[in-house]
Enzyme design. Sequence first.
Site, PDB file in Angstrom:
ATOM      1  N   CYS A 173      -4.965   5.832   0.992  1.00 43.15           N
ATOM      2  CA  CYS A 173      -4.521   4.597   1.644  1.00 43.15           C
ATOM      3  C   CYS A 173      -3.870   4.914   2.989  1.00 43.15           C
ATOM      4  O   CYS A 173      -2.859   5.637   3.043  1.00 43.15           O
ATOM      5  CB  CYS A 173      -3.546   3.867   0.736  1.00 43.15           C
ATOM      6  SG  CYS A 173      -2.773   2.415   1.479  1.00 43.15           S
ATOM      7  N   CYS A 182      -0.214   3.808   3.172  1.00 46.44           N
ATOM      8  CA  CYS A 182       0.640   4.708   2.390  1.00 46.44           C
ATOM      9  C   CYS A 182       0.918   6.003   3.149  1.00 46.44           C
ATOM     10  O   CYS A 182       2.038   6.536   3.101  1.00 46.44           O
ATOM     11  CB  CYS A 182      -0.019   5.010   1.049  1.00 46.44           C
ATOM     12  SG  CYS A 182      -0.332   3.558   0.021  1.00 46.44           S
TER      13      CYS A 182
END
Length: 283
Positions: free
Chosen positions: A60, A63
């Site tokens: 991600c 993230c």
Amino acid sequence: MAASVRRCAVAWLVPAAGLLALLAGPGALGKRSDVKTLTDETWRELLQGEWMIEFYAPWCPACQNLQPEWEKFAEWGEDLEINIAKVDVTEQPGLSGRFVITALPTIYHCKNGEFRRYQGQRTKNDFINFISDQEWKSVEPVSSWFGPCSVLMSSMSALFQLSMWIRNCHNYFTENVGMPVWGSYAVFALATLFSGLILGLIMVFLADCLCPSKRHRPQQHHYQKKLAPESARLLKKLDEEQEADEEDLSDDEAEDKELADRNSSTNAVRQRPVNLAAATDKS
């Protein structure tokens, strides 16, 4: 001569550098992260104390951008008296289902078993202010029905773990065993049918044990057979008595009706001469 001197210097410098690194401790080689890693086995540690938990995935981008800020925030964990943790949803699918993670990254605040979802900015200073100013008190906690300790979320966690297990089995069949994709699907289809058949048989067996049918009651049926002649006689006797009573009632009603008819006819005969006398008087 100069080359030999250089070799000797290098030979002495390398061991000396290694010795200095060992004396300096593990911090000189790389700083240890203050972020704790939670798993399906250790997540109940969240129920004690105060925590900030990040759910992330390595692939991600958001993230990845959050990781530096999260590491800096973890350095303040001891001063704020809070535990900083993270969960990799790709490695812990059970926790992903238990906390209903639908977006990444997702951050939760937990204190004394109450969970609140963090919706603020994702910077170190915002995280610190959220804890130091107790901004989490203005956030509505997650309902107990949807809390990670509830039966519903435990079932959801088991479902996510089952799905990950099926995925791992599929990858094993296709990559390690060399089975074609359709063959793996066929195996899972047969396993589903077989498990459904077994569960159906178990449910039928339990239902038959809890609510047995009349066919499976031999003692009661035998007892009913013994009582059948006596009950038939009693019923027949009751029917005969009822019919006799009805006949007596019908006879009494007929007699009463005849008497009523006779009385009405005599009264009519008596009224006729009275009426004729009244008519002659008027004339």
